[in-house]
Motif scaffolding. Structure first.
Motif, mmCIF file in Angstrom:
data_model
loop_
_atom_site.group_PDB
_atom_site.id
_atom_site.type_symbol
_atom_site.label_atom_id
_atom_site.label_comp_id
_atom_site.label_asym_id
_atom_site.label_seq_id
_atom_site.Cartn_x
_atom_site.Cartn_y
_atom_site.Cartn_z
ATOM 1 N N GLY A 1 0.782 -1.228 0.000
ATOM 2 C CA GLY A 1 0.000 0.000 0.000
ATOM 3 C C GLY A 1 0.814 1.277 0.000
ATOM 4 N N ALA A 2 2.092 1.181 -0.356
ATOM 5 C CA ALA A 2 2.960 2.357 -0.347
ATOM 6 C C ALA A 2 2.947 3.065 -1.696
ATOM 7 N N ARG A 3 3.355 4.324 -1.676
ATOM 8 C CA ARG A 3 3.641 5.052 -2.900
ATOM 9 C C ARG A 3 5.112 4.828 -3.227
ATOM 10 N N VAL A 4 5.449 4.688 -4.503
ATOM 11 C CA VAL A 4 6.812 4.353 -4.894
ATOM 12 C C VAL A 4 7.392 5.440 -5.794
ATOM 13 N N VAL A 5 8.588 5.894 -5.432
ATOM 14 C CA VAL A 5 9.408 6.730 -6.304
ATOM 15 C C VAL A 5 10.619 5.893 -6.684
ATOM 16 N N ALA A 6 10.923 5.801 -7.974
ATOM 17 C CA ALA A 6 12.051 5.018 -8.460
ATOM 18 C C ALA A 6 12.997 5.913 -9.238
ATOM 19 N N THR A 7 14.243 5.503 -9.378
ATOM 20 C CA THR A 7 15.200 6.247 -10.182
ATOM 21 C C THR A 7 15.716 5.387 -11.328
ATOM 22 N N THR A 8 16.033 6.040 -12.436
ATOM 23 C CA THR A 8 16.682 5.405 -13.571
ATOM 24 C C THR A 8 17.204 6.514 -14.473
ATOM 25 N N GLY B 1 4.366 -0.381 -11.409
ATOM 26 C CA GLY B 1 3.685 0.180 -10.243
ATOM 27 C C GLY B 1 4.281 1.455 -9.691
ATOM 28 N N ALA B 2 5.464 1.876 -10.173
ATOM 29 C CA ALA B 2 6.077 3.093 -9.652
ATOM 30 C C ALA B 2 5.182 4.299 -9.929
ATOM 31 N N ASP B 3 4.974 5.129 -8.917
ATOM 32 C CA ASP B 3 4.129 6.319 -9.067
ATOM 33 C C ASP B 3 4.897 7.466 -9.712
ATOM 34 N N HIS B 4 6.192 7.551 -9.413
ATOM 35 C CA HIS B 4 7.045 8.592 -9.988
ATOM 36 C C HIS B 4 8.391 7.963 -10.326
ATOM 37 N N VAL B 5 9.009 8.443 -11.395
ATOM 38 C CA VAL B 5 10.354 7.993 -11.768
ATOM 39 C C VAL B 5 11.225 9.220 -11.986
ATOM 40 N N VAL B 6 12.384 9.250 -11.341
ATOM 41 C CA VAL B 6 13.305 10.377 -11.418
ATOM 42 C C VAL B 6 14.524 9.970 -12.235
ATOM 43 N N ASP B 7 14.887 10.773 -13.214
ATOM 44 C CA ASP B 7 16.087 10.556 -14.020
ATOM 45 C C ASP B 7 17.286 11.084 -13.241
#
Length: 340
Positions: A183-190, A203-209
């Protein structure tokens, strides 16, 4: 039966096949017809002789594998013939905290799973969820359990909190999936637009470059309304710990998982980053059999499937190609060898 051995350290060609007699299980052992194995960074490090534990001579490599029980010893009570099982990463760590006495691992100090038949102590295996293929089940013992332990092993993660994952290694992908399950919100990087799309599909809510935004810790804070990430699954250590600390919430958790040889000699955090947070840094080293079993219950309940990038065959050239492909870093998800 065909089995592979780590005959010479240093190169992929040091993994060689042999034909040996099929083993018989001891009184408290099970014999598993291995159907698939998956590769992890530690398998490359062991092959090159740079893993913290020294490989025993002629060891059968690879820790992660799944298959069918085909024979059981007379004192076995945990399994019957026909059960679908995977071996555990730490065969002697059943529950609680790990101790130095429990550090033996398949593929380095014990024979691993790159073989047609593996003989396991009945305590060193778990049943795998019925909805998974053999290839998917083989992905669980190392990366899957580590990701699960990272999320559930410390202060409880509450629904709606934010988890930060780094990159697109298999462990990070598991963390994305499990965080959403919890049930968490996910921020991922790539740094890849194509992989960013795949992270969002997972499922990632946000992705940061992280190339476009080298100070990505501040971007994570912006995305969370200034709060920061409640839990950071830190898979790179020296290269990213500074930004992870800056990204963490005031009382966040940073789970530190150094999965390869760091390019820097140690962990360094600036005073400014350290002073900006009261985050707790917690180390995790895979997990116990109890962690594995609780993860499997969650997988079964939610129908979650590991991300498999590519499946190779069991021939000598295929096995070596699998190691080479995994080493290239091109995979998005697990690299699997199907044991025909």
């Amino acid at each position: 039966m065909r089995t592979y051995h780590l005959e010479t350290l240093g190169t992929i060609e040091g993994v060689v096949p042999r034909e040996t007699a099929r083993p018989e299980p001891g009184p408290r052992e099970i014999l598993v017809r291995v159907r698939a194995v998956s590769l992890n960074k530690r398998d490359l490090l062991i092959m090159k002789g740079t893993y913290p534990l020294k490989a025993v001579p002629d060891v059968i490599p690879v820790s992660d594998g799944a298959g069918e029980v085909v024979a059981v010893g007379g004192e076995v009570t945990r399994f019957v013939v026909g059960d679908r099982v995977a071996g555990t990463y730490f065969p002697n760590w059943l529950d609680g905290r790990i101790t130095p006495a429990l550090l033996d691992q398949p593929g380095v100090t014990l024979d691993g799973m790159l073989t047609e038949y593996a003989r396991l102590d009945q305590e060193a295996a778990v049943r795998v969820p019925d909805h998974l293929t053999w290839e998917e089940a083989a992905c669980l013992p190392c990366a899957g359990v580590t990701a699960w332990h990272s999320l559930i092993g410390g202060e409880p993660l509450a629904p709606g909190q934010t988890v930060l994952t780094l990159g697109t290694g298999a462990l990070s992908l598991f963390a994305v999936q499990f965080a959403k399950t919890l049930g968490a919100r996910v921020v991922a990087t790539t740094s890849s637009a194509a992989r960013a799309d795949r992270l969002k599909a997972l499922g990632a809510d946000h992705v940061v470059d992280y190339v476009r935004h080298p100070a990505w810790g501040s971007v994570v804070r912006e995305l969370t309304g200034g709060r920061g990430a409640d839990l950071v699954v830190e898979t790179n250590g020296p290269d990213t710990i500074e930004q992870s600390m800056r990204a963490a919430a005031l009382y966040g958790q940073i789970v530190l998982l150094i999965t390869g040889n760091p390019r820097r000699p140690g962990i360094e955090i600036s005073h400014a980053a350290y002073a900006s947070s009261l985050a707790t840094i917690r180390r995790v080293f895979v997990g116990s059999r109890a962690h594995f079993e609780s993860m499997n219950r969650a997988l079964a309940l939610h129908g979650t499937r590991p991300v498999v990038d590519r499946v190779f065959g069991f021939g000598t050239d295929d096995v070596r190609e699998a190691f080479s492909y995994y080493e290239s870093g091109a995979a998005f998800g697990k690299v699997v060898i199907r044991v025909n």
